[in-house]
Structures are given as structure tokens and as C-alpha cells.
Write an enzyme that holds these catalytic residues in place. Structure first.
Site, PDB file in Angstrom:
ATOM      1  N   ARG A  31       0.968  -0.971  -0.377  1.00 59.53           N
ATOM      2  CA  ARG A  31       0.158  -0.013   0.212  1.00 59.53           C
ATOM      3  C   ARG A  31       1.331   1.574  -0.052  1.00 59.53           C
ATOM      4  O   ARG A  31       1.054   1.604  -1.266  1.00 59.53           O
ATOM      5  CB  ARG A  31      -1.274   0.315   0.981  1.00 59.53           C
ATOM      6  CG  ARG A  31      -2.096   0.724   1.011  1.00 59.53           C
ATOM      7  CD  ARG A  31      -1.480   2.641   1.597  1.00 59.53           C
ATOM      8  NE  ARG A  31      -0.872   2.762   3.078  1.00 59.53           N
ATOM      9  CZ  ARG A  31      -0.738   3.105   3.367  1.00 59.53           C
ATOM     10  NH1 ARG A  31      -0.237   4.622   3.124  1.00 59.53           N
ATOM     11  NH2 ARG A  31       0.097   3.587   4.438  1.00 59.53           N
ATOM     12  N   ASP A  32       1.447   1.673   1.106  1.00 62.11           N
ATOM     13  CA  ASP A  32       2.181   2.788   1.035  1.00 62.11           C
ATOM     14  C   ASP A  32       3.507   2.754   0.297  1.00 62.11           C
ATOM     15  O   ASP A  32       3.943   3.623  -0.326  1.00 62.11           O
ATOM     16  CB  ASP A  32       2.660   3.220   2.443  1.00 62.11           C
ATOM     17  CG  ASP A  32       3.107   3.886   3.270  1.00 62.11           C
ATOM     18  OD1 ASP A  32       3.594   4.616   1.964  1.00 62.11           O
ATOM     19  OD2 ASP A  32       3.056   4.712   4.047  1.00 62.11           O
TER      20      ASP A  32
ATOM     21  N   HIS B  32       4.682   4.796  12.947  1.00 63.67           N
ATOM     22  CA  HIS B  32       4.990   3.977  11.236  1.00 63.67           C
ATOM     23  C   HIS B  32       5.756   5.230  10.705  1.00 63.67           C
ATOM     24  O   HIS B  32       5.618   6.439  11.078  1.00 63.67           O
ATOM     25  CB  HIS B  32       3.387   4.479  11.167  1.00 63.67           C
ATOM     26  CG  HIS B  32       3.446   4.374   9.405  1.00 63.67           C
ATOM     27  ND1 HIS B  32       2.619   3.541   8.517  1.00 63.67           N
ATOM     28  CD2 HIS B  32       3.895   5.010   8.442  1.00 63.67           C
ATOM     29  CE1 HIS B  32       3.004   3.536   7.212  1.00 63.67           C
ATOM     30  NE2 HIS B  32       3.174   5.052   7.001  1.00 63.67           N
TER      31      HIS B  32
ATOM     32  N   HIS C   8       8.717   6.693   7.969  1.00 62.58           N
ATOM     33  CA  HIS C   8       9.349   7.259   7.081  1.00 62.58           C
ATOM     34  C   HIS C   8      11.033   7.011   7.199  1.00 62.58           C
ATOM     35  O   HIS C   8      11.058   7.491   8.050  1.00 62.58           O
ATOM     36  CB  HIS C   8       8.444   8.100   5.798  1.00 62.58           C
ATOM     37  CG  HIS C   8       7.255   7.598   5.485  1.00 62.58           C
ATOM     38  ND1 HIS C   8       7.211   6.884   4.593  1.00 62.58           N
ATOM     39  CD2 HIS C   8       6.014   7.471   5.791  1.00 62.58           C
ATOM     40  CE1 HIS C   8       6.108   6.610   3.745  1.00 62.58           C
ATOM     41  NE2 HIS C   8       5.579   6.533   4.895  1.00 62.58           N
TER      42      HIS C   8
ATOM     43  N   CYS D 102       4.013   9.357   0.835  1.00 65.20           N
ATOM     44  CA  CYS D 102       2.591   9.336   0.642  1.00 65.20           C
ATOM     45  C   CYS D 102       2.585  11.080  -0.927  1.00 65.20           C
ATOM     46  O   CYS D 102       3.379  11.626  -0.550  1.00 65.20           O
ATOM     47  CB  CYS D 102       1.725  10.380   1.496  1.00 65.20           C
ATOM     48  SG  CYS D 102       0.737  10.941   1.702  1.00 65.20           S
TER      49      CYS D 102
ATOM     50  N   ASN E  97       9.135   4.651   3.852  1.00 64.17           N
ATOM     51  CA  ASN E  97       8.899   3.904   5.077  1.00 64.17           C
ATOM     52  C   ASN E  97      10.295   3.159   5.860  1.00 64.17           C
ATOM     53  O   ASN E  97      10.842   3.014   4.282  1.00 64.17           O
ATOM     54  CB  ASN E  97       7.919   2.605   4.530  1.00 64.17           C
ATOM     55  CG  ASN E  97       6.758   3.366   4.436  1.00 64.17           C
ATOM     56  OD1 ASN E  97       6.119   2.949   3.442  1.00 64.17           O
ATOM     57  ND2 ASN E  97       5.823   4.010   5.520  1.00 64.17           N
TER      58      ASN E  97
END
Ligand code: HMG
Ligand code: MG
Length: 309
Positions: A15-16, A207, A209, A240, A249
Site C-alpha cells: 500500500r504505502d 509508522h 518513514h 505519500c 518507509n
């Protein structure tokens, strides 16, 4: 050192990791990446995102991805949803866990969701209620929890009221996002201390990055304060589209390497994560891997003396 025995890794690569890729990644490639990840022993993979395909065209195939996910005992999939429409799509596709997302900075929330923070929370109250009725687990992200690309450093006092509202809705877990990877351990310590006043440690995740290379230092800080859930992305992809300046990430292989070497279990096989990371970086033609572990083990990373002389 005060360290836990085990850590849960939430793999967000599909996803990310992919949402910010400029060229369309075919559905079969996403599924192969997920298949390799599923084989590594991970217990949570964020598979895709039911956001508006106009906003994030890369993940417009969320339904097709969901329908073909490889299932394995002990592995659960989560999907991102931005609103009721996203939840409806996710449930129809068989989701059993959703992740909602808001932000601690008003400007970023507006750019990312086209809503104020409060508007997003008001809609999420309904999303969480409907998800609960469908027996769906709910994770909640608070982006820009440390630094915002538009507003700069974020104080814990901006994050805590959002944490309180999300907990009151009944979310299962809150993931605090360093969206642009610019936070440092002192900020993590202050934020963790403040959030722990409101939420038990087992319901908090981080989370990170890794834009400025601070992610592992931040993990270590949070670990020592009792946090045991961390998000990462195999291969170190990520970013993002609405957070300028953000790179990938924290790479899952970098996280697994440091945790295992410190004697902390993850249930994840490092070599399998490396295969998944190499696969996706290869498809994307990424010559220099963003992850330190992949760079370190690459055949030409440490030249043999014959090569040098
Ligand atoms: P909007 O344009 O304000 O939406 O976008 P709207 O409610 O006005 O609806 C406009 C149209 O979009 C309507 O269709 C809706 O049906 C449709 P029309 O009537 O024009 O034909 N629509 C949808 N279609 C499919 N799926 C949906 C959906 N919702 C509306 N879910 C919206 C508002 C929230 C939809 C939009 O802003 C959006 O999708 N934003 C998501 C942005 C995003 O994905 N960002 C990246 C993920 S967050 C992240 O990466 C951070 C994180 O990793 C943590 C960290 O690092 O900090 C999680
Ligand atoms: Mg992110």
C-alpha cells in the site's frame, strides 16, 4: 536496556510502498509481491487502499487485489479506507480489517483528505461503527504526528486530543505516523509519553518513514518505552503523494535485521523479506535499493581485495 521479547511488524509495502509510484504497477506484480511477503511469516500485511482512484490511481485495482490475496493461517490483511464509501467497497471485497487515517496537522489533513481534522473524525465515527457491526478490526493512523511538511514540528498536545477521539470511537490500534520521516528520538519520547497517558502500549504502533535516516533511532526509542508494533515496507519503498519531500518507509529488512540481532523475535524470515524487496525493486527498475540491508548484502557492496587492487 529495557527491550521487549517480540515485536509485531505491520508490512505496508503493497500500500504505502506502491501508492507513490508514478508508473502503473500491474495487479499481477502487486499480487506476486504480496505472495512473497506472505511466505515470510509476517502476521499483518496492508494489502491495498480503497481511497478515491482519482486521488491515487496506482491503487485503483484494490478490488482485484483483494479477491486474489494468498491466504495463510496466522496472516491477516488490512486495507486503507478514507471514508464510508471506502469502507463499503472494502467490506464488499471481503476486508476483515480496515485502517482509517487522519492527521495531526490541519494543512496536511486538508491536502490528503480534502477535509478538516474534525470533519474526518466525524465521518470516521460512522466508519468505525459500521466496521464494528461487520466484525471488522479497525486501525487508525495519525499522520504528521511528529512533523508536517507544511506546518513544521507538531507538538504532542496536537496529537493527544485526536488520540482521545479515536479511542472513544473504539479503534483497536493507533499508528502514529512520521509521514515525511523527519522526526527524531526526543520527539518520539515526548509523544510516546503523552500518548501512553491515554492508551495502553499494546494499542500503539509507530509508522516511520526514513527520509532523514532517523527511523531506526526512533524505533529504538519507542521500543524502550514499551511499544511493540512497527510499520515498515519491504524494499524500503513508500511515500505519500500529498506529503512533498517524503521518501520511503523504514525498510522491513532493516527493521528485522536490527530486531533479530538484538534478540527480539518477529516471526519473520529475513531472507524471504529480502526476496520480496528485491522482486519489487527489480520490477520498478530501482538500481540503488533504499534499504541499508539490501545495499550491505549486495555482491558489490564490499569489494573483494582483488577488485580493489
Ligand atoms: P473528495 O474529492 O473530497 O471526495 O475526496 P467526495 O466525497 O467529494 O467525492 C467525490 C467523488 O469521489 C464521488 O464520485 C465519490 O463517490 C468518489 P462522483 O460522484 O464524483 O462520481 N469517492 C470515492 N470513490 C472510490 N472510493 C472512495 C471514494 N470516496 C469518494 N473511497 C477523499 C475525498 C477522501 C475520497 C480523497 O481525498 C481521497 O481518496 N484521499 C486519499 C488520499 C490518499 O490515499 N493518501 C495516501 C494515503 S495516507 C498516507 O499515505 C499516510 C500513512 O501512510 C501514514 C503516514 O505515513 O503518516 C497512512
Ligand atoms: Mg506512510
Amino acid at each position: 536496556m529495557n527491550l521487549p521479547q517480540s515485536v509485531t511488524i505491520v508490512e505496508v509495502g503493497p500500500r504505502d510502498g506502491l501508492q507513490n509510484e508514478p508508473n502503473t504497477v500491474p495487479t499481477e506484480v502487486k499480487l506476486e509481491y504480496i505472495r512473497l511477503l506472505a511466505e515470510s511469516g509476517l502476521s499483518v500485511i496492508e494489502a491495498t487502499s480503497f481511497v478515491s482512484p482519482k486521488w491515487v490511481p496506482q491503487l485503483a485495482d484494490a478490488e482485484q487485489v483483494m479477491l486474489q490475496l494468498p491466504r495463510r493461517e496466522g496472516l491477516r490483511y488490512s486495507v486503507l479506507v478514507p471514508n464510508l464509501k471506502g469502507l463499503e467497497r472494502a467490506l464488499q471485497a471481503g476486508a476483515q480489517e480496515v485502517a482509517i487515517f487522519t492527521a495531526a496537522s490541519e494543512t496536511f489533513c486538508q491536502r490528503n483528505l480534502n477535509r478538516t481534522i474534525q470533519q474526518s473524525l466525524d465521518e470516521y465515527a460512522q466508519v468505525v461503527r459500521h466496521a464494528r457491526e461487520a466484525n471488522c478490526r479497525v486501525r487508525a493512523y495519525i499522520s504528521t504526528a511528529l512533523v508536517c511538511p507544511y506546518e513544521g514540528d507538531i507538538a504532542p498536545e496536537q496529537v493527544v486530543p485526536i488520540v482521545e477521539q479515536l479511542m472513544a470511537m473504539g479503534v483497536d490500534e493507533i499508528s502514529l505516523g512520521d509521514t515525511i520521516g523527519a522526526g527524531v528520538p526526543t520527539q518520539v519520547a515526548r509523544l510516546t509519553e503523552a500518548v501512553l497517558q491515554k492508551v495502553p502500549a499494546h494499542q500503539i504502533a509507530y509508522h516511520f518513514h526514513n527520509t532523514y535516516g532517523t527511523a531506526l533511532a526512533n524505533v529504538l526509542t519507542a521500543l524502550q518505552m514499551g511499544i511493540t508494533v512497527f510499520d515498515s515496507s519491504a524494499g524500503g519503498l513508500g511515500g505519500c503523494p500529498f506529503a512533498p519531500g517524503a521518501t520511503g518507509n523504514l525498510a522491513t529488512e532493516d527493521l528485522v535485521y536490527i530486531l533479530h540481532k538484538m534478540g527480539i523475535q518477529t516471526g519473520v524470515n529475513l531472507e524471504a523479506i529480502v526476496s520480496a524487496g528485491r522482486y519489487i525493486l527489480g520490477v520498478l527498475n530501482r538500481a540503488t535499493p533504499p534499504s541499508h540491508y539490501l545495499q550491505a548484502i549486495s555482491p558489490c557492496a564490499v569489494p573483494k581485495s582483488a577488485d580493489v587492487w
